[in-house]
Design a protein around this motif. Sequence first.
Motif, PDB file in Angstrom:
ATOM      1  N   TRP A 179      41.191  81.194 -37.393  1.00 42.31           N
ATOM      2  CA  TRP A 179      40.714  80.090 -36.554  1.00 42.31           C
ATOM      3  C   TRP A 179      41.677  79.689 -35.440  1.00 42.31           C
ATOM      4  N   GLU A 180      42.905  80.124 -35.506  1.00 39.48           N
ATOM      5  CA  GLU A 180      43.912  79.586 -34.597  1.00 39.48           C
ATOM      6  C   GLU A 180      43.841  80.120 -33.168  1.00 39.48           C
ATOM      7  N   PRO A 181      43.623  81.401 -32.917  1.00 38.54           N
ATOM      8  CA  PRO A 181      43.592  81.886 -31.533  1.00 38.54           C
ATOM      9  C   PRO A 181      42.204  81.950 -30.917  1.00 38.54           C
ATOM     10  N   GLY A 182      41.142  81.625 -31.684  1.00 40.29           N
ATOM     11  CA  GLY A 182      39.779  81.903 -31.233  1.00 40.29           C
ATOM     12  C   GLY A 182      39.357  81.215 -29.960  1.00 40.29           C
ATOM     13  N   HIS A 183      39.645  79.926 -29.834  1.00 31.94           N
ATOM     14  CA  HIS A 183      39.280  79.211 -28.604  1.00 31.94           C
ATOM     15  C   HIS A 183      39.947  79.856 -27.391  1.00 31.94           C
ATOM     16  N   ALA A 184      41.228  80.170 -27.545  1.00 35.36           N
ATOM     17  CA  ALA A 184      41.978  80.719 -26.405  1.00 35.36           C
ATOM     18  C   ALA A 184      41.452  82.089 -26.000  1.00 35.36           C
ATOM     19  N   ILE A 242      50.159  86.168 -27.575  1.00 31.57           N
ATOM     20  CA  ILE A 242      49.715  85.113 -28.489  1.00 31.57           C
ATOM     21  C   ILE A 242      50.114  85.506 -29.904  1.00 31.57           C
ATOM     22  N   LEU A 243      50.815  84.598 -30.592  1.00 25.93           N
ATOM     23  CA  LEU A 243      51.277  84.825 -31.956  1.00 25.93           C
ATOM     24  C   LEU A 243      50.619  83.801 -32.882  1.00 25.93           C
ATOM     25  N   PRO A 244      49.564  84.180 -33.604  1.00 27.58           N
ATOM     26  CA  PRO A 244      48.948  83.257 -34.562  1.00 27.58           C
ATOM     27  C   PRO A 244      49.787  83.143 -35.833  1.00 27.58           C
ATOM     28  N   GLY A 245      49.414  82.169 -36.661  1.00 25.71           N
ATOM     29  CA  GLY A 245      50.060  82.031 -37.951  1.00 25.71           C
ATOM     30  C   GLY A 245      49.560  83.061 -38.947  1.00 25.71           C
ATOM     31  N   ALA A 246      50.334  83.252 -40.016  1.00 29.58           N
ATOM     32  CA  ALA A 246      49.973  84.158 -41.106  1.00 29.58           C
ATOM     33  C   ALA A 246      50.946  83.919 -42.240  1.00 29.58           C
ATOM     34  N   ALA A 298      52.843  82.320 -26.647  1.00 32.57           N
ATOM     35  CA  ALA A 298      52.198  81.171 -27.281  1.00 32.57           C
ATOM     36  C   ALA A 298      52.196  81.380 -28.784  1.00 32.57           C
ATOM     37  N   ALA A 299      52.816  80.461 -29.530  1.00 29.73           N
ATOM     38  CA  ALA A 299      52.942  80.587 -30.980  1.00 29.73           C
ATOM     39  C   ALA A 299      52.353  79.366 -31.656  1.00 29.73           C
ATOM     40  N   ILE A 300      51.668  79.587 -32.760  1.00 31.20           N
ATOM     41  CA  ILE A 300      51.045  78.506 -33.498  1.00 31.20           C
ATOM     42  C   ILE A 300      51.290  78.701 -34.990  1.00 31.20           C
ATOM     43  N   CYS A 301      51.353  77.606 -35.715  1.00 31.09           N
ATOM     44  CA  CYS A 301      51.439  77.614 -37.175  1.00 31.09           C
ATOM     45  C   CYS A 301      52.677  78.382 -37.636  1.00 31.09           C
ATOM     46  N   PRO A 356      49.276  74.003 -37.004  1.00 34.92           N
ATOM     47  CA  PRO A 356      48.085  74.705 -37.485  1.00 34.92           C
ATOM     48  C   PRO A 356      46.786  73.932 -37.336  1.00 34.92           C
ATOM     49  N   THR A 357      46.857  72.622 -37.142  1.00 35.44           N
ATOM     50  CA  THR A 357      45.637  71.821 -37.045  1.00 35.44           C
ATOM     51  C   THR A 357      45.190  71.584 -35.613  1.00 35.44           C
ATOM     52  N   ASP A 358      45.808  72.246 -34.660  1.00 36.76           N
ATOM     53  CA  ASP A 358      45.505  71.973 -33.258  1.00 36.76           C
ATOM     54  C   ASP A 358      45.172  73.224 -32.456  1.00 36.76           C
ATOM     55  N   PRO A 359      44.196  74.033 -32.891  1.00 38.94           N
ATOM     56  CA  PRO A 359      43.859  75.233 -32.115  1.00 38.94           C
ATOM     57  C   PRO A 359      43.286  74.918 -30.745  1.00 38.94           C
ATOM     58  N   GLU A 360      42.614  73.756 -30.597  1.00 43.73           N
ATOM     59  CA  GLU A 360      42.077  73.393 -29.284  1.00 43.73           C
ATOM     60  C   GLU A 360      43.208  73.072 -28.308  1.00 43.73           C
ATOM     61  N   ALA A 361      44.205  72.335 -28.762  1.00 38.24           N
ATOM     62  CA  ALA A 361      45.341  72.016 -27.904  1.00 38.24           C
ATOM     63  C   ALA A 361      46.149  73.268 -27.585  1.00 38.24           C
ATOM     64  N   PHE A 362      46.249  74.155 -28.552  1.00 42.03           N
ATOM     65  CA  PHE A 362      46.917  75.440 -28.333  1.00 42.03           C
ATOM     66  C   PHE A 362      46.224  76.197 -27.207  1.00 42.03           C
ATOM     67  N   ALA A 363      44.893  76.257 -27.278  1.00 41.94           N
ATOM     68  CA  ALA A 363      44.128  76.919 -26.216  1.00 41.94           C
ATOM     69  C   ALA A 363      44.290  76.201 -24.889  1.00 41.94           C
ATOM     70  N   ARG A 364      44.274  74.871 -24.931  1.00 40.13           N
ATOM     71  CA  ARG A 364      44.424  74.099 -23.689  1.00 40.13           C
ATOM     72  C   ARG A 364      45.703  74.473 -22.958  1.00 40.13           C
TER      73      ARG A 364
END
Length: 239
Positions: free
Chosen positions: A50-55, A102-106, A132-135, A187-195
């Motif tokens: 779910w983390e990189p999908g919006h972007a 883009i580096l998603p969490g895992a 861009a890194a998330i989670c 991890p709870t902000d995929p929309e902000a990550f995409a923004r």
Amino acid sequence: MTERNGRDSRGNRGGEGDHGPDGENAARSGVPGVARPTVHLAVYDTLADWEPGHATAELARNGYRVRTVGPDIRPVTTLGGMRVVPDIAVAELRPEDSALLILPGADTWETGELAPFAATARRFLASGVPVAAICGAVPGLAREGLLDDRDHTAAAPFVLTATGYGGGDRYREADAVTDRDLITAGPTDPEAFAREILRRLAVLPPEVLDAWFRLYADSDASAYPVVAAAAEARQHRAA
């Protein structure tokens, strides 16, 4: 209420930090003679789907080519059970061939087996190519020393403190943070990550990006006409 949990006010809030120059790598679909820039998405076992999908969806809609990068070219399985065959191996990835990594969490970030992706992020940043890194990817970059001198955020401060990194004074309580060429999010902000990704690459005009965020992050129906009009204009350009 902190910014991270302030859902009622998030729609008008941007991420913190220096967002960098606009439009360096941006290109629009449907423009004759303009090559599609490539964005690279890291994929590995237990990737948080779910983390990189919006972007990635918005990038692809707006003229970018998204290529996947794995530890090698063997298939990986995401946390949601999807099987992904990487386009290339991380050892083949060069900053000069990319507009963004883009580096998603895992879960596998915790084992250290994804350290080659953190090392690749270092090369990207040294070359002036955004990352861009998330989670779980954020602590991975902390272990690499990439957060010591940059403003950043994460799931929580203690998550990064446990890595032994030296950037605790640069932690920011925000949904997503951009400092120079590095974007971080929890991890709870995929929309902000995409923004932040869409802003850094100047993919959408500011007023459209603001509406997009309000629509997807806050379910603000008043933002829909702006997003719909932009989508219609994009379709006309591509026709």
